[in-house]
Enzyme design. Structure first.
Site, PDB file in Angstrom:
ATOM      1  N   GLU A   1       0.843  -1.212   0.000  1.00 34.72           N
ATOM      2  CA  GLU A   1       0.000   0.000   0.000  1.00 34.72           C
ATOM      3  C   GLU A   1       0.869   1.251   0.000  1.00 34.72           C
ATOM      4  O   GLU A   1       0.573   2.219  -0.686  1.00 34.72           O
ATOM      5  CB  GLU A   1      -0.951   0.011   1.209  1.00 34.72           C
ATOM      6  CG  GLU A   1      -1.935  -1.160   1.272  1.00 34.72           C
ATOM      7  CD  GLU A   1      -2.711  -1.397  -0.007  1.00 34.72           C
ATOM      8  OE1 GLU A   1      -2.839  -0.462  -0.821  1.00 34.72           O
ATOM      9  OE2 GLU A   1      -3.165  -2.532  -0.225  1.00 34.72           O
TER      10      GLU A   1
ATOM     11  N   ASP B   1       3.621  -4.685  -5.466  1.00 35.30           N
ATOM     12  CA  ASP B   1       3.990  -6.000  -4.923  1.00 35.30           C
ATOM     13  C   ASP B   1       5.492  -6.091  -4.675  1.00 35.30           C
ATOM     14  O   ASP B   1       5.936  -6.520  -3.605  1.00 35.30           O
ATOM     15  CB  ASP B   1       3.575  -7.116  -5.894  1.00 35.30           C
ATOM     16  CG  ASP B   1       2.104  -7.499  -5.753  1.00 35.30           C
ATOM     17  OD1 ASP B   1       1.483  -7.138  -4.735  1.00 35.30           O
ATOM     18  OD2 ASP B   1       1.584  -8.170  -6.666  1.00 35.30           O
TER      19      ASP B   1
END
Ligand SMILES: [Zn+2]
Length: 682
Positions: A523, A587
């Protein structure tokens, strides 16, 4: 978002459960425990250096066949399903009027009781739609059309009926809310579904036509009229699809931000009565708005001009029943499932009633349900521990920014400023949303839905022209997902995602860093991915990069999109590396940041034959264990900004030399890359 799959839910344990989820599942009074790293979910017969996803998840995949009411089954989906069963238990208690209930329990309990009252819903058939359809039948000109549409957008469906309308943070001044017009009007999941000429797209369009005909006949139309409406619907929607941007184009925030005055909007589509519409929405004084896709509005205007009013009334009648069928009697809900569940996603069975009702309570009264959920499942201690992990990962990002070789001091300064301004929302909101003004009844399910939707529309529209509320949450507390919001510049971790097996307070640090630590880093990195990097510390769409640094970012990002585009998602469909770029960058950034935070911890002895470093990587991979129906794999490859789960594991570790070192992989093995081919952005 970390893992956005809308996870409809069901726990499965073998054939019986998979065949008939409704009879096998029971309400839960507490959440069951699954460990954060589970050796039996691994398949140690696979070489981790050949296929790390199969090594980490092979056992899970065998033990967890897809339940019949699911299209996609995963660790996330299973946890969301368990939370769903737990919420079911909480709602059953709340629905009992003879028990002592708090005001919040009474709200969610009455909504749930009305939703579960199937005999009443069955007896009503399509009656709940009659007043709305009668009002549509009375539409006689453009003005009354705009008024009817405004009313439906408030109380039923925005988006599917021609276009969407709402409010959002002004991307040029993120301290304020602004009105916004969105694209819409389509019944298939994506604009490409109307335009692509491959056999499967053609087949899907045929199924959609058949769905229009069946649903309209259920409403009482004769076959001839239903068939001609289906042709009309396809014509209109194809025209709207042509004028809509692709998903990849929509990833550029500048492509969907066009701040303009109402007069300019009127010029784009003069054939629509915008003034009447804004009055109907209760926002007549709106002066400026974001018209996200002007080309779409222009095309909509041209279509409105071209076709007679009678055509639009038929088209809107269709979309009204299509969007409401799920709430109607069994025949309507079954047809809705046959198309949206089975034809599009390959799901075998409709979710049992309780599951749909839990989902609707969560959608309409999510913070009330969340309040009850949090009381039982999210302690201040858990909040403190997860916040600690967030701060550690933020520290790693800060030191990474200080040492990044490719960035100029100027851009670095702005990046550090953005990181320092980033806020964290953990578990649940500080102030709960108050739903007490909604009139909820134990015996009026359809009225409850309409009044709840109206409450939410009014709440969103009331924000227009006002300063933002930094404490507002977009996700409900029981959601198993996380997100970064670029205009808010904040990270959101609902209580639902901070549960075992994703965050496991009983487990050693390594798998927790591999799982929740990577989610946090993911995030955080979204604030600096190809989309997020275009927003500044205050959430404004503003270019704060030097030309050279931006070019270097793009060069590094294209290494990642090229890598993922080479992967096959299903059959002959490749991953669209441009669509998944933001998630793939997040990621990799997340894994690197969490790795740094994890390895600064004290070194522990191996557990279950795995060193702490190995446990970090297996703990990471085990969030992604999944089984997916082929129809859904195809749908996701076209529409989901996340890569397929196996590449969200294998596509990462190839870029981490630390992985090769942890498992002793040799050069040339599939999970390694030559050093000069390694992709790295952050
Ligand atoms: Zn994400």
């Amino acid at each position: 978002m970390r893992r956005l799959f809308v996870l409809a839910l069901s726990l499965c344990c073998g054939a019986l459960a998979a065949d008939n989820p409704s009879s096998a599942e029971t309400p839960l009074s507490t959440l069951p425990y699954t460990a954060g790293l589970e050796p039996r979910f691994m398949d140690r017969s696979v070489d981790p250096c050949v296929d790390f996803y199969a090594f980490s998840c092979g056992g899970w995949q065998k033990l967890n066949p897809i339940p019949s009411d699911q299209s996609f089954w995963s660790v996330y989906g299973k946890l969301q399903n368990e939370i769903g069963r737990h919420l079911w238990g909480l709602l059953q208690t709340a629905a009992d009027p003879s028990a002592a209930r708090s005001p919040v329990q009474a709200r969610i309990g009455d909504y749930f009781a009305a939703c579960m009252d199937e005999p009443r819903i069955e007896a009503l058939g399509s009656k709940p739609l009659e007043p709305v359809l009668a009002a549509l039948a009375k539409v006689k000109d453009r003005k009354s059309l705009a008024a009817w549409l405004a009313e439906q957008h408030l109380a039923a469906t925005t988006g599917e009926l021609l276009f969407g309308f709402g409010s959002e943070q002004d991307a040029s001044d993120a301290t304020q809310f602004i009105a916004a017009v969105y694209t819409g009007g389509l019944g298939l999941p994506d604009r490409d579904d109307y335009l692509d000429q491959d056999p499967r797209s053609k087949e899907l369009r045929e199924k959609y036509r058949a769905h229009v005909i069946t649903l309209l006949q259920l409403l009482g139309d004769d076959p001839k009229s239903a068939t001609s409406t289906a042709v009309l619907v396809m014509d209109i929607e194809t025209a709207l699809a042509w004028a809509s941007l692709t998903r990849v184009e929509r990833r550029d925030p500048y492509n969907v931000f066009h701040r303009m005055r109402v007069a300019e909007l009127e010029k784009l589509a003069p054939s629509f009565d915008w003034k009447t519409y804004l009055v109907g929405q209760g926002v007549p004084r709106t002066e400026v708005l974001n018209v996200s896709q002007p080309k779409f509005v222009q095309a909509l205007g041209a279509e409105l001009k071209k076709r007679p009013l009678a055509d639009w009334k038929r088209y809107l009648r269709w979309h009204l029943v299509n969007s409401q069928a799920q709430y109607l009697s069994r025949a309507f809900a079954a047809e809705d499932f046959a198309f949206n569940g089975k034809a599009i996603r390959g799901t075998e069975m409709q979710a049992p009633r309780w599951k749909r009702c839990v989902r609707w309570v969560n959608r309409d009264l999510g913070e009330a349900l969340g309040q009850v959920f949090v009381e039982k499942n999210f302690s201040p201690e858990l909040k403190r521990k997860t916040l600690e992990m967030v701060l550690l990962i933020e520290n790693e990002m800060e030191s990474d920014l200080h040492t990044l070789s490719w960035m100029s001091p100027q851009t670095r300064g702005r990046a550090l400023e953005k990181l320092a301004a980033m806020a964290n929302k953990i578990g649940y909101p500080d102030r709960w949303r108050d739903y007490s003004s909604i009139d909820l009844s134990r015996d009026d399910f359809h009225g409850n839905v309409a009044r709840s939707v109206r409450f939410e529309s009014a709440r969103e529209l009331a924000r227009i022209g006002k300063p933002i509320d930094r404490g507002e949450w977009g996700m409900t507390p029981s959601t198993v997902n996380a997100e970064y919001n670029p205009t808010m510049n904040d990270m959101n971790f609902p209580a639902g995602i901070l549960q075992p097996p994703l965050y496991d307070p009983k487990m050693d640090a390594a798998p927790n860093y591999g799982n929740t630590g990577v989610t946090i880093g993911h995030e955080l990195t979204h604030g600096f991915d190809d989309e997020g990097r275009q927003f500044d510390a205050r959430g404004n769409l503003e270019d704060w990069w030097t030309k050279e640094d931006a070019a270097e970012f793009r060069r590094r990002a294209s290494c990642i999109s090229d890598q993922y585009s080479s992967y096959i998602a299903v059959d002959d469909v490749h991953v669209n590396g441009k669509l998944t770029l933001g998630e793939d960058v997040a990621d990799l950034g997340g894994l690197i940041l969490a790795w740094k935070a994890a390895t600064s911890n004290e070194r522990l002895a191996p557990v279950d034959g795995l060193t702490p470093d190995q446990r970090f990587f297996v703990g990471n991979a085990q969030w992604a264990c999944s089984n997916v129906r082929p129809e859904t794999e195809r749908l996701l490859a076209r529409t989901n900004p996340h890569s397929p789960p196996r590449y969200r594991v294998n596509g990462l570790v190839v870029n981490m030399p630390e992985f090769s070192a942890a498992f002793g992989c040799k050069p040339g093995q599939p999970m390694t890359k030559p050093p000069d081919k390694i992709c790295r952005v952050w």
